[in-house]
Design a protein around this motif. Structure first.
Motif, PDB file in Angstrom:
ATOM      1  N   TRP A 195       0.843  -1.208   0.000  1.00  0.00           N
ATOM      2  CA  TRP A 195       0.000   0.000   0.000  1.00  0.00           C
ATOM      3  C   TRP A 195       0.876   1.255   0.000  1.00  0.00           C
ATOM      4  CZ3 TRP A 195       0.751   3.569   3.737  1.00  0.00           C
ATOM      5  CH2 TRP A 195       1.328   3.131   4.948  1.00  0.00           C
ATOM      6  N   ALA A 196       2.028   1.207   0.723  1.00  0.00           N
ATOM      7  CA  ALA A 196       2.891   2.391   0.827  1.00  0.00           C
ATOM      8  C   ALA A 196       3.512   2.743  -0.523  1.00  0.00           C
ATOM      9  CB  ALA A 196       3.984   2.137   1.872  1.00  0.00           C
ATOM     10  N   HIS A 222       1.927   2.750  -3.282  1.00  0.00           N
ATOM     11  CA  HIS A 222       0.964   3.623  -3.969  1.00  0.00           C
ATOM     12  C   HIS A 222       1.017   5.032  -3.397  1.00  0.00           C
ATOM     13  CE1 HIS A 222      -0.577  -0.476  -4.927  1.00  0.00           C
ATOM     14  NE2 HIS A 222      -0.361   0.065  -6.114  1.00  0.00           N
ATOM     15  N   MET A 223       1.286   5.149  -2.110  1.00  0.00           N
ATOM     16  CA  MET A 223       1.485   6.481  -1.511  1.00  0.00           C
ATOM     17  C   MET A 223       2.718   7.120  -2.153  1.00  0.00           C
ATOM     18  SD  MET A 223       2.009   7.367   2.489  1.00  0.00           S
ATOM     19  CE  MET A 223       3.753   7.600   2.828  1.00  0.00           C
ATOM     20  N   LYS A 224       3.755   6.290  -2.358  1.00  0.00           N
ATOM     21  CA  LYS A 224       4.976   6.793  -3.002  1.00  0.00           C
ATOM     22  C   LYS A 224       4.676   7.304  -4.409  1.00  0.00           C
ATOM     23  CE  LYS A 224       9.304   5.362  -4.809  1.00  0.00           C
ATOM     24  NZ  LYS A 224      10.293   4.388  -5.101  1.00  0.00           N
ATOM     25  N   PHE A 236       1.850   8.361  -5.559  1.00  0.00           N
ATOM     26  CA  PHE A 236       1.051   9.591  -5.472  1.00  0.00           C
ATOM     27  C   PHE A 236       1.965  10.785  -5.190  1.00  0.00           C
ATOM     28  CE2 PHE A 236      -2.611  12.049  -5.267  1.00  0.00           C
ATOM     29  CZ  PHE A 236      -2.651  12.809  -4.102  1.00  0.00           C
ATOM     30  N   GLY A 237       2.928  10.586  -4.244  1.00  0.00           N
ATOM     31  CA  GLY A 237       3.897  11.638  -3.950  1.00  0.00           C
ATOM     32  C   GLY A 237       4.715  11.991  -5.184  1.00  0.00           C
ATOM     33  N   ALA A 279       6.340  12.530   0.844  1.00  0.00           N
ATOM     34  CA  ALA A 279       5.414  11.391   0.730  1.00  0.00           C
ATOM     35  C   ALA A 279       6.056  10.252  -0.062  1.00  0.00           C
ATOM     36  CB  ALA A 279       4.118  11.843   0.053  1.00  0.00           C
ATOM     37  N   ALA A 280       6.770  10.591  -1.151  1.00  0.00           N
ATOM     38  CA  ALA A 280       7.415   9.558  -1.976  1.00  0.00           C
ATOM     39  C   ALA A 280       8.512   8.851  -1.181  1.00  0.00           C
ATOM     40  CB  ALA A 280       7.988  10.186  -3.246  1.00  0.00           C
ATOM     41  N   GLY A 318       6.931   6.717   1.572  1.00  0.00           N
ATOM     42  CA  GLY A 318       6.346   5.536   0.937  1.00  0.00           C
ATOM     43  C   GLY A 318       7.414   4.516   0.568  1.00  0.00           C
TER      44      GLY A 318
END
Ligand code: HEM
Length: 150
Positions: free
Chosen positions: A89-90, A92-94, A96-97, A140-141, A144
């Motif tokens: 899941w992290a 995908h956060m990466k 997005f960042g 965030a990237a 992540g």
């Protein structure tokens, strides 16, 4: 992946990671350097001299190129190591960042280019906001990446 067999998957992974890390270094360095100079001029309530304005434009373009290389090397790494995006899941956060970083850099370059074409000074408040949004994306990237790949 055909080129992985030609030069060996491991070598390919090492080369791609090196390119990935170098482009993080370049994008991050330009982000920080540009922000420091910008904040000094904003605090002094001064507009950067034309030659410095040109330097900002060049830095902006190098920054955008390094972020595009970050995406290309990242996508190739995903394909080479995982074969799909269902990693963590992290991750995908990466992504997005990383998308925020790409969008902020593209928009900032567009604004600098449009201002120099119209021979107007870039909007320093807008540029400062774009830089802050880019930095949030970078954090965030990185967060992540730290969670997804640990
Ligand atoms: C601002 C953007 C980005 C930053 C700051 C960043 C940062 C990083 C970092 C620090 C690592 C090393 C992680 C570790 O080994 O612990 C890494 C590896 C990696 N990144 Fe990125 N990255 C970015 C964009 C991307 C993008 C856009 C993709 C894919 C579309 C991507 C895919 C990967 C992959 C697949 C790895 C290798 C993971 C592994 O060794 O298993 N990265 N990235």
């Amino acid at each position: 992946m055909i080129y992985g067999h030609i030069i060996g998957q491991n070598i390919m992974e090492i080369i791609l990671k090196l390119i990935h890390y170098l482009s993080i270094f370049a994008a991050g360095g330009i982000g920080v350097g540009g922000a420091v100079i910008q904040s000094i001029y904003t605090k002094a309530n001064k507009i950067p001299e034309p030659h410095l304005g040109k330097a900002f434009k060049v830095l902006g373009i190098i920054g955008l190129i390094s972020i595009i290389i970050l995406w290309i090397s990242g996508l190739t790494l995903v394909n080479l190591i995982y074969g799909s995006f269902s990693i963590h899941w992290a991750f995908h956060m990466k992504l997005f960042g990383a998308l925020i970083v790409l969008a902020a850099s593209a928009f900032g370059n567009f604004h600098l280019h449009a201002s120099s074409k119209n021979q107007t000074a870039p909007n320093t408040i807008l540029m400062k906001r774009i830089a802050s949004i880019g930095r949030i994306g970078l954090v965030a990237a990185l967060l992540g990446a730290a969670i997804a790949f640990s």
